[in-house]
Scaffold this active site. Structure first.
Site, PDB file in Angstrom:
ATOM      1  N   ALA A 151      -2.238   5.590   1.013  1.00 41.55           N
ATOM      2  CA  ALA A 151      -3.341   4.655   1.239  1.00 41.55           C
ATOM      3  C   ALA A 151      -3.425   4.221   2.698  1.00 41.55           C
ATOM      4  O   ALA A 151      -2.444   4.223   3.442  1.00 41.55           O
ATOM      5  CB  ALA A 151      -3.188   3.435   0.344  1.00 41.55           C
ATOM      6  N   LEU A 179       0.857  -1.177   0.000  1.00 40.22           N
ATOM      7  CA  LEU A 179       0.000   0.000   0.000  1.00 40.22           C
ATOM      8  C   LEU A 179       0.898   1.233   0.000  1.00 40.22           C
ATOM      9  O   LEU A 179       1.839   1.322   0.793  1.00 40.22           O
ATOM     10  CB  LEU A 179      -0.905   0.036   1.241  1.00 40.22           C
ATOM     11  N   ASP A 180       0.608   2.189  -0.876  1.00 39.10           N
ATOM     12  CA  ASP A 180       1.385   3.420  -0.921  1.00 39.10           C
ATOM     13  C   ASP A 180       1.181   4.225   0.358  1.00 39.10           C
ATOM     14  O   ASP A 180       0.176   4.050   1.058  1.00 39.10           O
ATOM     15  CB  ASP A 180       0.962   4.263  -2.130  1.00 39.10           C
ATOM     16  N   PRO A 181       2.096   5.146   0.677  1.00 38.83           N
ATOM     17  CA  PRO A 181       1.927   5.976   1.880  1.00 38.83           C
ATOM     18  C   PRO A 181       0.584   6.715   1.920  1.00 38.83           C
ATOM     19  O   PRO A 181       0.019   6.913   3.002  1.00 38.83           O
ATOM     20  CB  PRO A 181       3.098   6.956   1.786  1.00 38.83           C
TER      21      PRO A 181
END
Length: 317
Positions: A52, A48-50
């Site tokens: 998200a 998960l990207d930062p």
């Protein structure tokens, strides 16, 4: 004392601003302190990207071997987007490439809804340039950060459900069920391109991964040295659709040394992989059923005996 090191899955509700690696490193540190094991294995099942939030599954101990199986689970997301803005990352953290605010305000709800069937089912999707996919042996985001041209070929992804849950131009929200490898940023970007005004993602939450939900996830800041082991869930939850076979003590010993067993009870002939349990109901291994000889051969061994420090709070799972 020789016992079984903790192993299983921790469901984390990832906070915004943290990378997936940040979460794994924190969990691994807590478990090292809790168990006294200096090299405690941990890994996440899907980045998960930062930007998200939501479900980030962290496999710990020998359950890290289940990560490829868990990554195949269907996932659900809730994403918010803004029309009229295009960025190089396809989300709000990137550099703005183009803006079309006037065109965005003319978009109606039905304009968006009419396009959704195009992005449902098995579709071809181009991942974002700032993503972890490999291009010529390197991560795409590394090339993009270096200013190199990144050409990522489209790939096949599966979107089971795509629903417009909110629309107040230029903002809209989508609810999505999809398979592994699907980029939600790309769906918003491509919808914006089809509408002729561009779009970029502003928020993202992963609400489920297989049987794991965001509501049931642990807050990272709530985990401590004293309670982190209590957050570990049975690895069986990660493979809920696998048929199971209960080993007796002799069979358990054979499996733990890599040998096959001939099942004493029926195993579904349609089965490919089987969860092997000991008599306490713990997951010992994942095995493949050899239909020709009707034997179970281990392909992933989970329970491993390990000498733990005397002060360890470790328990058997």
């Amino acid at each position: 004392m020789t016992t079984v090191a903790p192993y299983g899955v921790i469901n984390i509700n990832k906070p915004i601003g943290k990378t997936s690696a940040d979460v794994v490193n924190r969990v691994a540190w807590l478990l090292r302190k809790s168990t006294g094991i200096k090299k405690f294995k941990a890994g996440h099942c899907g980045t998960l990207d930062p930007l998200a939030t939501g479900v980030l599954l962290v496999c710990v101990g020998s359950a890290t071997r289940l990560m490829p199986l868990i990554q195949e689970h269907s996932k659900s997301y809730r994403g918010r987007f803004v029309l009229g803005v295009s960025t190089d990352t396809d989300d709000i953290t990137g550099r703005v490439l183009a803006e079309a605010p006037t065109a965005a305000t003319s978009i109606q709800r039905e304009d968006l809804e009419r396009l959704l069937p195009e992005f449902t089912g098995v579709i071809q999707q181009v991942p974002p340039k700032f993503s972890a996919v490999h291009v010529d042996g390197r991560r795409a985001y590394v090339l993009a950060r270096d200013g190199q041209a990144v050409e990522i070929p489209p790939r096949e992804v599966a979107v089971q459900r795509l629903e417009l849950t909110s629309f107040e131009a230029p903002q809209f929200e989508l609810s999505i069920d999809c398979g592994t490898g699907t980029y939600i940023r790309s769906i918003g970007r491509d919808l914006g391109e089809r509408l002729g005004c561009g779009a970029t993602m502003t928020e993202l939450a992963r609400t489920t991964v297989g049987p794991f939900s965001m509501e049931a996830g642990h807050q990272l800041d709530d985990l401590t040295i004293d309670n982190v082991q209590d957050a570990i869930e049975s690895p069986l939850l990660a493979i809920p659709n696998y048929p199971s076979y209960v080993l007796d003590d002799e069979e358990t010993a054979r499996i733990r040394t890599g040998n096959y067993v001939k099942p004493r009870t029926d195993v579904p002939e349609s089965a490919k992989e089987v969860a092997l349990l000991n008599e306490r109901g713990e997951l010992v291994a994942v095995a493949r059923l050899n239909h020709q000889y009707h034997v179970l051969r281990p392909i992933m061994l989970l329970i491993e005996a390990q000498k733990l420090p005397k002060h360890s709070q470790s328990r058997s799972y």
